[in-house]
Enzyme design. Structure first.
Site, PDB file in Angstrom:
ATOM      1  N   HIS A 113       0.844  -1.205   0.000  1.00 45.70           N
ATOM      2  CA  HIS A 113       0.000   0.000   0.000  1.00 45.70           C
ATOM      3  C   HIS A 113       0.879   1.255   0.000  1.00 45.70           C
ATOM      4  O   HIS A 113       0.632   2.201  -0.749  1.00 45.70           O
ATOM      5  CB  HIS A 113      -0.897   0.033   1.249  1.00 45.70           C
ATOM      6  CG  HIS A 113      -1.953  -1.034   1.288  1.00 45.70           C
ATOM      7  ND1 HIS A 113      -2.147  -1.874   2.363  1.00 45.70           N
ATOM      8  CD2 HIS A 113      -2.884  -1.406   0.372  1.00 45.70           C
ATOM      9  CE1 HIS A 113      -3.153  -2.691   2.116  1.00 45.70           C
ATOM     10  NE2 HIS A 113      -3.616  -2.438   0.906  1.00 45.70           N
ATOM     11  N   LYS A 128     -17.960  -6.066   7.744  1.00 44.51           N
ATOM     12  CA  LYS A 128     -16.692  -6.772   7.945  1.00 44.51           C
ATOM     13  C   LYS A 128     -16.345  -6.793   9.416  1.00 44.51           C
ATOM     14  O   LYS A 128     -16.732  -5.921  10.176  1.00 44.51           O
ATOM     15  CB  LYS A 128     -15.579  -6.073   7.171  1.00 44.51           C
ATOM     16  CG  LYS A 128     -15.419  -6.600   5.765  1.00 44.51           C
ATOM     17  CD  LYS A 128     -14.033  -6.293   5.258  1.00 44.51           C
ATOM     18  CE  LYS A 128     -13.797  -6.840   3.866  1.00 44.51           C
ATOM     19  NZ  LYS A 128     -12.467  -6.489   3.369  1.00 44.51           N
ATOM     20  N   ARG A 173      -1.650  -6.058  -8.697  1.00 47.04           N
ATOM     21  CA  ARG A 173      -0.386  -6.748  -8.435  1.00 47.04           C
ATOM     22  C   ARG A 173      -0.106  -7.827  -9.461  1.00 47.04           C
ATOM     23  O   ARG A 173       1.024  -8.079  -9.831  1.00 47.04           O
ATOM     24  CB  ARG A 173      -0.424  -7.404  -7.042  1.00 47.04           C
ATOM     25  CG  ARG A 173      -0.485  -6.429  -5.901  1.00 47.04           C
ATOM     26  CD  ARG A 173      -0.976  -7.091  -4.655  1.00 47.04           C
ATOM     27  NE  ARG A 173      -2.356  -7.553  -4.816  1.00 47.04           N
ATOM     28  CZ  ARG A 173      -3.122  -7.969  -3.831  1.00 47.04           C
ATOM     29  NH1 ARG A 173      -2.657  -8.021  -2.603  1.00 47.04           N
ATOM     30  NH2 ARG A 173      -4.366  -8.360  -4.055  1.00 47.04           N
ATOM     31  N   SER A 208      -3.004  -7.800   2.638  1.00 47.76           N
ATOM     32  CA  SER A 208      -3.331  -7.649   4.062  1.00 47.76           C
ATOM     33  C   SER A 208      -3.802  -8.983   4.635  1.00 47.76           C
ATOM     34  O   SER A 208      -3.481  -9.326   5.773  1.00 47.76           O
ATOM     35  CB  SER A 208      -4.439  -6.606   4.245  1.00 47.76           C
ATOM     36  OG  SER A 208      -4.010  -5.353   3.825  1.00 47.76           O
TER      37      SER A 208
HETATM   38  O1  PNS Z   1      -8.932  -2.925  -0.043  1.00 45.09           O
HETATM   39  P1  PNS Z   1     -10.160  -3.496  -0.678  1.00 45.09           P
HETATM   40  O2  PNS Z   1     -10.963  -4.296   0.332  1.00 45.09           O
HETATM   41  O3  PNS Z   1      -9.877  -4.247  -1.949  1.00 45.09           O
HETATM   42  O4  PNS Z   1     -11.077  -2.233  -1.104  1.00 45.09           O
HETATM   43  C1  PNS Z   1     -12.307  -2.446  -1.724  1.00 45.09           C
HETATM   44  C2  PNS Z   1     -13.094  -1.135  -1.808  1.00 45.09           C
HETATM   45  C3  PNS Z   1     -13.190  -0.460  -0.439  1.00 45.09           C
HETATM   46  C4  PNS Z   1     -12.390  -0.187  -2.748  1.00 45.09           C
HETATM   47  C5  PNS Z   1     -14.496  -1.477  -2.367  1.00 45.09           C
HETATM   48  O5  PNS Z   1     -15.055  -2.498  -1.614  1.00 45.09           O
HETATM   49  C6  PNS Z   1     -15.432  -0.292  -2.361  1.00 45.09           C
HETATM   50  O6  PNS Z   1     -15.293   0.609  -3.154  1.00 45.09           O
HETATM   51  N1  PNS Z   1     -16.398  -0.290  -1.412  1.00 45.09           N
HETATM   52  C7  PNS Z   1     -17.316   0.815  -1.189  1.00 45.09           C
HETATM   53  C8  PNS Z   1     -18.730   0.463  -1.659  1.00 45.09           C
HETATM   54  C9  PNS Z   1     -18.838   0.635  -3.152  1.00 45.09           C
HETATM   55  O7  PNS Z   1     -18.602   1.696  -3.711  1.00 45.09           O
HETATM   56  N2  PNS Z   1     -19.218  -0.463  -3.834  1.00 45.09           N
HETATM   57  C10 PNS Z   1     -19.315  -0.523  -5.265  1.00 45.09           C
HETATM   58  C11 PNS Z   1     -17.947  -0.799  -5.868  1.00 45.09           C
HETATM   59  S1  PNS Z   1     -18.085  -1.046  -7.576  1.00 45.09           S
END
Ligand code: PNS
Length: 189
Positions: free
Chosen positions: A19, A43, A92, A130
């Site tokens: 990150h 979560k 990645r 993570s």
């Molecule tokens: O670190 P992560 O868990 O891969 O991050 C995922 C994240 C937070 C970017 C994604 O889950 C997200 O954008 N969540 C917010 C809700 C949302 O906008 N959902 C629609 C995504 S297309």
């Protein structure tokens, strides 16, 4: 001149060197970068949002154009609220691509004016997530070089508390169990 503000949304549970690598790269191409931690009530994270925020603030203190914030709801709505025009995400390996593409296209559908920008972290972090850091730490493996020192220290403290709890020390508070692995196809963050 037009300034470009981007958000880098994620769970960051915990933040890793991967990150940090991406934040550093992002800080070089965007005028402003906001690392945005999702507050996700569904979560069951290892670290509270406040702990993750403190870790990320310490990790990014050297970057003048990087801020840390938290959000809930849709990422695109948050981006609009803070007047960002780009979403930064890391890829990645090929395995990340499908999930990231789906998310980027859905975000574009929701908010056509926002662009998702993918960047690759250094190859040495291409296996790092993570989820794996949590697992290695929970099973007693070495997490040095995977996370910044302050995160390693926080992880050790968590594991000590868990160890004391398992050994029946009544004063210890059981840490939250790790988030369950997703049944959906979701990349390991
Ligand atoms: O670190 P992560 O868990 O891969 O991050 C995922 C994240 C937070 C970017 C994604 O889950 C997200 O954008 N969540 C917010 C809700 C949302 O906008 N959902 C629609 C995504 S297309």
């Amino acid at each position: 001149m037009k300034r470009i503000k981007a958000i880098y949304p994620g769970s960051f549970d915990p933040p890793t060197n991967g990150h940090l690598d991406l934040i550093e790269r992002g800080s070089k191409i965007f005028d402003e970068l906001v690392v945005a931690i999702l507050r996700n009530p569904e979560k069951d994270p290892l670290f509270s949002v406040s702990d993750r925020r403190k870790m990320l603030e310490a990790m990014t203190s050297a970057f003048d154009n990087v801020a840390v914030d938290t959000f809930d709801g849709l990422t695109v709505d948050y981006a609009l609220r803070v007047e960002a025009t780009a979403i930064l995400r890391g890829i990645r390996a090929v395995s990340d691509y499908e999930y990231e593409l789906q998310m980027a296209l859905m975000n574009r559908k929701l908010q056509p004016g926002l662009e998702t920008v993918f960047m690759m972290p250094a190859e040495k972090y291409s296996y790092l997530s993570s989820r794996l850091v949590r697992e290695v730490a929970q099973l007693g493996g070495s997490i040095e070089c995977l996370v910044p020192d302050l995160v390693a220290q926080k992880l050790r403290e968590k594991m000590d508390v868990a160890h004391k709890f398992e050994n029946g020390e009544k004063t210890a508070v059981k840490p939250s169990p790790d988030a369950k692995s997703k049944s959906r196809r979701k990349k390991a963050t």
